[in-house]
Design an enzyme around this catalytic site. Structure first.
Site, short mmCIF file in Angstrom:
data_model
loop_
_atom_site.label_atom_id
_atom_site.label_comp_id
_atom_site.label_asym_id
_atom_site.label_seq_id
_atom_site.Cartn_x
_atom_site.Cartn_y
_atom_site.Cartn_z
N SER A 149 39.65 46.52 30.50
CA SER A 149 38.31 45.96 30.33
C SER A 149 37.82 46.17 28.88
CB SER A 149 37.36 46.57 31.36
OG SER A 149 36.16 45.85 31.43
N ASP A 226 38.72 39.27 40.35
CA ASP A 226 37.91 40.16 39.50
C ASP A 226 36.52 39.54 39.35
OD1 ASP A 226 36.69 41.41 37.25
OD2 ASP A 226 38.65 41.92 36.43
N HIS A 277 38.66 44.38 39.70
CA HIS A 277 38.53 45.04 38.40
C HIS A 277 38.73 46.55 38.49
CE1 HIS A 277 37.32 44.30 34.22
NE2 HIS A 277 36.59 45.40 34.25
#
Length: 299
Positions: A149, A226, A277
């Site tokens: 991320s 995600d 995620h």
């Protein structure tokens, strides 16, 4: 620079440790996790740096990613720093989860009041490797970087801004084009000021357009379900298009769910969600990333 050991746990014949030190770049105490494989007891090992995402500390990766067995098998030292300075007593540093504490974004801030402490780019690029190389059995010429991320963004920009410094790079669900997403606009605007031209130096999609360094084989894993992909925070398509235009190799894997339910149970099938995620997603594919880096680090 003095290191204080915070914890040490035997793990796959190596040791998962956490250390604390005083950072000259960040002007505060910082922690990092380091996994020392069994091979480190008898010789120098390459180093793989992991950069975590928003709200994380060094603990998230070392306790949730399940990377240690693969790192032990491939003889890799794996270092996982914290994601921002902490306890700097800056007004507003703890007001939101996506800016300030836990959200250093791997940039060197130029704006008050952040520029004194928020220098995560220089910390990860220079200070931390020097510290690791001075205190552990590393081979300084063999170093790679990966992340998740915000940390995936950090890994990509470090590799693109420093050709030849890292043998390989990979990322899980990286923020690929921060100039074009809300997370990025908030962080880059706050740390670097309103002039968007200054943001380009920390945007992987912009950096790859002018990259002319040594060959990079980039591996990216992205979960199909995600929530931040669908919200437009990650923008991998923009990065892939830029890589394609520049003929820079990138393997992008959109990881989907598999359904194991019987056809006659479709009305009650619970396999409708794919990879998201979370660290469950990271742990599912971490061995592939360790192997990707080992191919270059152990060449």
């Amino acid at each position: 620079m003095a290191l204080k050991q915070v914890s040490s746990n035997k793990c796959f014949e190596g040791f998962q440790k956490v250390f604390e030190h005083d950072s000259a770049e960040l002007k505060c105490k910082m922690k990092f996790g380091i996994y020392l494989p069994p091979k480190a007891e008898t010789g120098k090992c390459p180093v793989l740096y992991w950069l975590s995402g928003l709200t994380c500390t060094e603990q998230n990766f070392i306790t949730k990613a399940a990377f240690q067995q693969a790192a032990a098998e491939h003889g890799l030292i794996v270092v996982a720093p914290d994601t921002s300075p902490r306890g700097c007593n800056i007004e507003g540093e703890d007001e939101s989860w996506d800016f300030g504490t836990g959200a250093g974004f791997y940039v060197d801030a130029t704006e008050d009041p952040w520029k004194t402490n928020y220098r995560m780019y220089s910390y990860v690029k220079d200070e931390l490797p020097k510290l690791i190389n001075a205190n552990f059995p590393t081979d300084p010429e063999r170093m790679s970087v990966f992340g998740h991320s915000m940390g995936g963004h950090g890994a990509l920009i470090l590799a693109l801004k420093n050709p030849g410094k890292y043998k390989s790079v990979s990322a899980f669900a990286p923020i690929c084009n921060p100039m074009q997403c809300q997370w990025g606009k908030k962080a880059l605007g706050g740390y670097l000021g309103p002039d968007a031209s200054k943001w380009e130096a920390y945007d992987a999609t912009q950096l790859v357009k002018s990259y002319s360094g040594s060959r990079l084989d980039i591996l990216i894993d992205q979960g199909k379900d995600d929530q931040f992909l669908s919200a437009g925070q990650l923008l991998p398509d923009n990065f892939i298009a830029a890589c394609t235009e520049r003929k820079i190799p990138v393997v992008f894997r959109l990881q989907q769910a598999s359904c194991f339910c019987s056809p006659w149970l479709l009305d009650s099938c619970l396999c409708f969600l794919g990879y998201d995620h979370s660290y469950f997603f990271i742990a599912s594919f971490i061995n592939d990333h360790i192997k990707h880096h080992a191919k270059y680090l152990n060449a």
